[in-house]
Design an enzyme around this catalytic site. Sequence first.
Site, PDB file in Angstrom:
ATOM      1  N   LYS A  64      15.877  21.905 -11.736  1.00 48.58           N
ATOM      2  CA  LYS A  64      15.187  20.341 -12.083  1.00 48.58           C
ATOM      3  C   LYS A  64      16.312  19.409 -12.777  1.00 48.58           C
ATOM      4  O   LYS A  64      16.917  19.705 -13.778  1.00 48.58           O
ATOM      5  CB  LYS A  64      14.280  20.534 -12.802  1.00 48.58           C
ATOM      6  N   GLU A 117       9.562   8.079 -17.091  1.00 49.86           N
ATOM      7  CA  GLU A 117       8.260   8.569 -17.186  1.00 49.86           C
ATOM      8  C   GLU A 117       7.798   8.003 -18.909  1.00 49.86           C
ATOM      9  O   GLU A 117       6.824   7.814 -19.051  1.00 49.86           O
ATOM     10  CB  GLU A 117       8.437  10.095 -17.101  1.00 49.86           C
ATOM     11  N   HIS A 122       0.993  -1.183  -0.006  1.00 51.33           N
ATOM     12  CA  HIS A 122      -0.002  -0.029   0.008  1.00 51.33           C
ATOM     13  C   HIS A 122       1.003   1.446   0.039  1.00 51.33           C
ATOM     14  O   HIS A 122       0.372   2.122   0.534  1.00 51.33           O
ATOM     15  CB  HIS A 122      -0.961   0.043   1.171  1.00 51.33           C
ATOM     16  N   SER A 162      14.477  21.154 -17.036  1.00 48.96           N
ATOM     17  CA  SER A 162      13.236  21.812 -17.164  1.00 48.96           C
ATOM     18  C   SER A 162      13.652  23.174 -17.855  1.00 48.96           C
ATOM     19  O   SER A 162      14.716  23.632 -17.528  1.00 48.96           O
ATOM     20  CB  SER A 162      12.597  22.232 -15.789  1.00 48.96           C
TER      21      SER A 162
END
Length: 467
Positions: A287, A294, A160, A281
């Site tokens: 970043k 992804e 979980h 970024s």
Amino acid sequence: MTSSSHQTWGGRFASAPARRVQAFTESVSFDQRLAEADIRGSIAHARMLAHIGVLTDQEFNTIADGLRRIDKRISAGDFEWRTALEDVHMNIESALTDDIGDLGKKLHTARSRNDQIATDIRLWLRESIDELAANLAHLRRTLINLAEREAHTIMPGLTHLQVAQPVTFGHHMLAWEAMLARDSERLAEVRARVNHLPLGAAALAGTTFAIDREMVARELGFEHVIDNSLDAVSDRDFAIDFANCASLIMTHLSRAAEEIVMWVAPASAFIELPDGYCTGSSIMPQKKNPDIAELIRGKTGRTNGHVVALLTLTKGQPLAYNRDNQEDKQTLFDLVDTVGASVVIFTDMVSNMQVNAENCRQAAKLGYATATDLADYLVRKDVAFRDAHRIVGNAVAHAISAECDLADLALTTLQQFSPAIESDVFDVLTLEGSVAARDHIGGTAPSQVLAAAHRARERLSAEAPAA
Ligand code: ARG
């Protein structure tokens, strides 16, 4: 042929297809990718025609030489693909006739584009599967190496998404490897079903020539000849099989990619990816984003969609061949390209990641990950498991309010929860003690992880290398 009709099938037509129809029905813009397979199939077909006396040996040699020349031109980029000729088959046949003259027109004896395309896709897919299988094996080898390197690195095991029990990083790597090992197995099963020869089915019913399909199958390396001609030209279940398998590989990579994304996030910082495997970024200068992971996760949406596309393509088709089947190709090509690239880049990424053992350990320490170990300890001291569960729950609640770990509580404090607790309790409360105690096949003890890595490596090397 009249000058206004189609070069290869225009006999009964008064005019060529309208421009827009040509553009809509053509497949050569994408099926030219099958050229090499198409030529190999044609040479095998022609050799068989010579063997049964439909062509002379001389004719066969001229046709085969002509096809080989075309093959060279295509790989050299010295070939003009013509939309007006519809597909890869007719482009090559037409170039052959341009090259060797009227003899080229004999090549299509005893076959149809229907059995020809089914053969081409199977040949191409078989090779694509072999390449994918080799890349998948390499990824698994990489994960096994990582598992050995990180066999003692402790991290939180989650259920979980909550800290559950400590595990080792190596154990986690072997879980990924296990999923992919089943994918390798599935891929080999799919390959066996792909490796059946449709050629000889002709348009749908077979041919009036006394063809030797076994001979063609042998030359092209097909294990079986497809029995039923209607089935041979029409079903694309082998493509669906592959799509299932490919999308499952992506699904597994996607799950792992999701974990990579979580692990590089500064909040956990379990791993560090080298700069070369991240992107920045355009607005936020600080970043460093895990875009590879992804993108793998995102591409899985597309590959899962391909499974549905192929199933839907097939579901409404009456026997035998229908033009719908032309739509299988871009889907298959995209599957092969996407899964292939994802496996390769995922391998690069994980073989270059650094594991931050201290952060992993800290995260396991924060979550009362050894609570189950304390319950098991009490069971060994003759407390029933349900009672032990409640006792430890009380101790955890106390540690939470005291803002410390279970191992930081004094023995006398622990004994308030159960008189069965003795000074040896601290052995089971450590993270190292916890993982070491799970010492059986499939458990996370470092010694078991090393043994499992060894077995995984043996399994991998016992797998049949790609033919
Ligand atoms: N381009 C076609 C395909 O991909 C080749 C077979 C065409 N056959 C036909 N009868 N039109 O399926």
